[in-house]
Design a protein around this motif. Structure first.
Motif, short mmCIF file in Angstrom:
data_model
loop_
_atom_site.label_atom_id
_atom_site.label_comp_id
_atom_site.label_asym_id
_atom_site.label_seq_id
_atom_site.Cartn_x
_atom_site.Cartn_y
_atom_site.Cartn_z
N GLY A 294 -27.37 48.94 46.28
CA GLY A 294 -27.71 48.71 44.89
C GLY A 294 -29.08 49.19 44.48
N GLN A 295 -29.90 49.54 45.43
CA GLN A 295 -31.22 50.05 45.08
C GLN A 295 -31.09 51.39 44.36
OE1 GLN A 295 -33.47 50.23 48.71
NE2 GLN A 295 -33.38 48.02 49.05
N GLN A 296 -31.94 51.58 43.39
CA GLN A 296 -31.87 52.81 42.60
C GLN A 296 -32.08 54.04 43.46
OE1 GLN A 296 -31.05 53.30 39.33
NE2 GLN A 296 -30.48 51.14 39.44
N ASP A 297 -32.86 53.91 44.51
CA ASP A 297 -33.13 55.06 45.37
C ASP A 297 -32.24 55.02 46.60
OD1 ASP A 297 -34.27 52.88 46.55
OD2 ASP A 297 -36.14 53.88 47.10
N TYR B 262 -24.62 45.87 42.83
CA TYR B 262 -23.89 47.09 43.16
C TYR B 262 -22.39 46.91 42.94
CZ TYR B 262 -21.69 50.76 45.91
OH TYR B 262 -20.89 51.80 46.31
N VAL B 263 -21.85 45.76 43.35
CA VAL B 263 -20.41 45.53 43.22
C VAL B 263 -20.00 45.49 41.75
CG1 VAL B 263 -18.51 43.94 43.72
CG2 VAL B 263 -20.32 44.29 45.41
N SER B 264 -20.74 44.74 40.94
CA SER B 264 -20.38 44.64 39.53
C SER B 264 -20.50 45.98 38.83
CB SER B 264 -21.24 43.59 38.83
OG SER B 264 -22.61 43.91 38.93
N ALA B 265 -21.52 46.77 39.18
CA ALA B 265 -21.69 48.09 38.57
C ALA B 265 -20.57 49.03 38.99
CB ALA B 265 -23.05 48.67 38.95
N GLY C 123 -11.27 42.41 47.89
CA GLY C 123 -11.20 43.84 48.17
C GLY C 123 -10.05 44.53 47.46
N LEU C 124 -8.92 43.85 47.33
CA LEU C 124 -7.78 44.45 46.63
C LEU C 124 -8.10 44.69 45.16
CD1 LEU C 124 -4.76 42.52 48.20
CD2 LEU C 124 -5.76 44.72 48.88
N PHE C 125 -8.82 43.74 44.55
CA PHE C 125 -9.24 43.91 43.16
C PHE C 125 -10.21 45.08 43.03
CE2 PHE C 125 -12.64 43.06 40.07
CZ PHE C 125 -11.90 43.12 38.89
N GLU D 24 -19.97 51.97 36.21
CA GLU D 24 -21.32 52.35 35.79
C GLU D 24 -22.02 53.28 36.78
OE1 GLU D 24 -23.33 48.66 35.26
OE2 GLU D 24 -21.99 47.97 33.67
N LEU D 25 -21.37 53.55 37.90
CA LEU D 25 -21.99 54.37 38.94
C LEU D 25 -21.24 55.69 39.09
CD1 LEU D 25 -22.47 51.66 41.72
CD2 LEU D 25 -24.14 52.42 40.02
#
Length: 225
Positions: free
Chosen positions: A208-211, A25-28, A135-137, A33-34
Motif C-alpha cells: 500500500g505504500q505509494q513507493d 491497499y485491499v480497498s483500493a 479471497g473469493l470476493f 483505484e490502482l
C-alpha cells in the motif's frame, strides 16, 4: 456462542483478521483505484509465500496432526504461475522480487511450518480459509475491474475442484475441532494464527505504500531467500 475450537480460534483472531482486511491497499484494489501492475505486485508476493507454504505441506503430509489438512484441491502455486505469466509475460520469474515484509513472512514459514504441526496448521488455516472467504470476493472484483478471467490473471482465486466453498470450510473447521490438542498445543496454534495475520497485514501495508516497488529484475534487489 459455540465452544468448539474453531469458534474460539475465530474469536481470538477476529481483530487481526479485520486489521488485515482493512488495509488501504485491499480497498483500493477492489475499488479499481490502482493500475494493473499494482495488482501484479500482490500476485508476486503471493507466489513467494505459497511456494514455501506448499513445500511445507508436502513435508507435513504424513504428520499425524497436520496431514489431514494437506489437500491438493487447495494448491495455489500453479495458478499463481499462470497469473504471473498473464500479467507479466513469459519471463515473469526473472521480474519478480519479494518485498521486505514478504521476506519476513517467508522466513517465519520456513522457521516453524516444516516441523511443528500446530504452526503449520495455523498458517494453512489463515491463508486457505481466507482464500475461500474474502479471497473469493476480491477475485471477483479484480476480474471485473481489470478484465481478467479465471484462467488468465485471477486463477489464484478460482478453486476448480471445490464446488461448494461453504461446505468445504465447514468440513475444514470440523477437522480443527477434532484435533487432539492439549492446552499447550492449542495455545501455540492460536498464537501462530495471530502471527500469520500480522505478517499478512505487513505484506499488504508494504504494497500500500505509494513507493511500493514494482516487479523488477532480481539483480536490482536482494533475493527473497
Amino acid at each position: 456462542m459455540s465452544d468448539t475450537f474453531s469458534a474460539r480460534l475465530r474469536a481470538a483472531s477476529w481483530q487481526d483478521h479485520q486489521a488485515a482486511e482493512s488495509q488501504r491497499y485491499v480497498s483500493a484494489l477492489v475499488a479499481g483505484e490502482l493500475p494493473r501492475d499494482r495488482y501484479a505486485d500482490l500476485v508476486a508476493q503471493h507466489y513467494f509465500i505459497y511456494q514455501v507454504l506448499e513445500e511445507a505441506a508436502e513435508a507435513m503430509r504424513d504428520d499425524e496432526l497436520a496431514g489431514g489438512f494437506v489437500d491438493g484441491r487447495l494448491t495455489r502455486l500453479p495458478a499463481l504461475e499462470t497469473d504471473l505469466a498473464c500479467l507479466l509475460g513469459p519471463d515473469w520469474s526473472t521480474r519478480i522480487v519479494a518485498n521486505v515484509a514478504t521476506r519476513r513472512y517467508v522466513a517465519r514459514l520456513q522457521e516453524v511450518c516444516f516441523t511443528f504441526a500446530p504452526a503449520f496448521i495455523a498458517h494453512h488455516y489463515t491463508r486457505y480459509l481466507g482464500d475461500l472467504s474474502g479471497g473469493l470476493f476480491i477475485g471477483r472484483q479484480v476480474a471485473q475491474t481489470y478484465g481478467l478471467t479465471a484462467d488468465a490473471g485471477v486463477a489464484f482465486y478460482h478453486f476448480a475442484d471445490i464446488d461448494d466453498a461453504r461446505a468445504y470450510k465447514n468440513a475444514y473447521r470440523a477437522r480443527l475441532d477434532a484435533l487432539p490438542l492439549d492446552v499447550t498445543a492449542e495455545a501455540a496454534l492460536v498464537g501462530e494464527v495471530a502471527v500469520a495475520y500480522r505478517h499478512n497485514s505487513a505484506v499488504l501495508a508494504d504494497l500500500g505504500q505509494q513507493d511500493s516497488p514494482k516487479p523488477v529484475a532480481p539483480e536490482s534487489m536482494e533475493s527473497a531467500a
